[in-house]
Scaffold this motif. Structure first.
Motif, PDB file in Angstrom:
ATOM      1  N   TRP A  51     -47.022  -7.749  89.012  1.00 64.23           N
ATOM      2  CA  TRP A  51     -48.084  -8.717  89.250  1.00 64.23           C
ATOM      3  C   TRP A  51     -48.658  -8.600  90.659  1.00 64.23           C
ATOM      4  CZ3 TRP A  51     -45.317 -12.431  85.626  1.00 64.23           C
ATOM      5  CH2 TRP A  51     -46.121 -12.711  84.500  1.00 64.23           C
ATOM      6  N   HIS A  94     -49.609 -15.254  84.146  1.00 65.36           N
ATOM      7  CA  HIS A  94     -49.081 -15.599  85.468  1.00 65.36           C
ATOM      8  C   HIS A  94     -49.350 -17.065  85.786  1.00 65.36           C
ATOM      9  CE1 HIS A  94     -48.714 -15.680  89.891  1.00 65.36           C
ATOM     10  NE2 HIS A  94     -47.779 -14.766  89.677  1.00 65.36           N
ATOM     11  N   THR A 125     -41.132 -13.779  88.452  1.00 60.79           N
ATOM     12  CA  THR A 125     -42.393 -13.054  88.293  1.00 60.79           C
ATOM     13  C   THR A 125     -42.433 -11.798  89.161  1.00 60.79           C
ATOM     14  OG1 THR A 125     -43.472 -14.507  89.924  1.00 60.79           O
ATOM     15  CG2 THR A 125     -43.712 -15.085  87.594  1.00 60.79           C
TER      16      THR A 125
END
Length: 207
Positions: free
Chosen positions: A24, A75, A133
């Protein structure tokens, strides 16, 4: 660009070519997924955790919009505490130790958290969510096919994972909606490729 293709050596198999790993925010060996050309296309994607012997699939998804747009949405939903939150240290080893069930509830769909509960707990969950994440790595396979076939391919990759023994089967998210091949649909033989080992990804399967 990796796109849906058919082999020319007479076997007629569809090539599902995954590119990655991506992340990400961008990391060593894992460029930011928003910046790679593969993310501009629709297709199927794998959400994984890197282990010593390969990348362990946590979730396989599909999108009719660009993977970039889909993963931006994902996200935002992670940050909003909509998804399961696991202890990051164990998660990085391919183990699930639940900290929070999110909107979807626990593994059996119970204990679902409301919008108000998610908002009230967002601050205390922010650190483990951020760590989770940052651990995840993505593989993208752009596909120039219709929605139905893309959904069939995603389901044909996902469903067998739950039945695999050991770590691969145990690491999957709760079994949700899937699009199995219908009786009136002809099977499509698929072959996958990946630049690195992806644990549980079948090399060949019908969709």
């Amino acid at each position: 660009m990796h796109v849906l293709d058919f082999q020319s050596e007479g076997c007629g198999a569809m090539i599902i070519s995954f590119a990655g790993p991506f992340s990400w925010k961008g990391a060593a060996g894992a460029p930011c997924v928003y910046e790679v050309p593969e993310s501009r296309e629709s297709g199927v994607y794998l959400s994984t955790v890197p282990l010593q012997n390969g990348y362990l699939i946590h979730y396989a998804g599909e999108t009719g919009v660009s993977s970039r747009a889909k993963l931006r949405q994902k996200h935002c939903e992670y940050v909003a505490a909509m998804y399961h939150v696991y202890s990051p240290a164990e998660f990085a080893r391919g183990e699930k130790v639940p900290l929070w069930p999110g909107y979807w509830g626990d593994e059996h769909g119970a204990n679902r958290k409301s919008k108000e509960e998610r908002r009230a707990n967002r601050e205390r969950l922010s650190e483990p969510i951020q760590q989770m994440t940052s651990i995840l790595r993505f593989f993208l396979a752009p596909l120039s096919c219709d929605d139905r076939l893309r959904q069939r391919i995603k389901s044909a990759i996902t469903l067998p994972l739950y039945d695999l023994p050991g770590q691969v089967g145990a690491f999957q998210v709760g079994l949700g909606r899937h699009h199995r091949m219908r009786k009136n649909e002809a099977p499509i033989e698929c072959v996958t490729s990946s630049p690195v080992p992806v644990l549980g990804l079948p090399e060949r399967f019908p969709a």
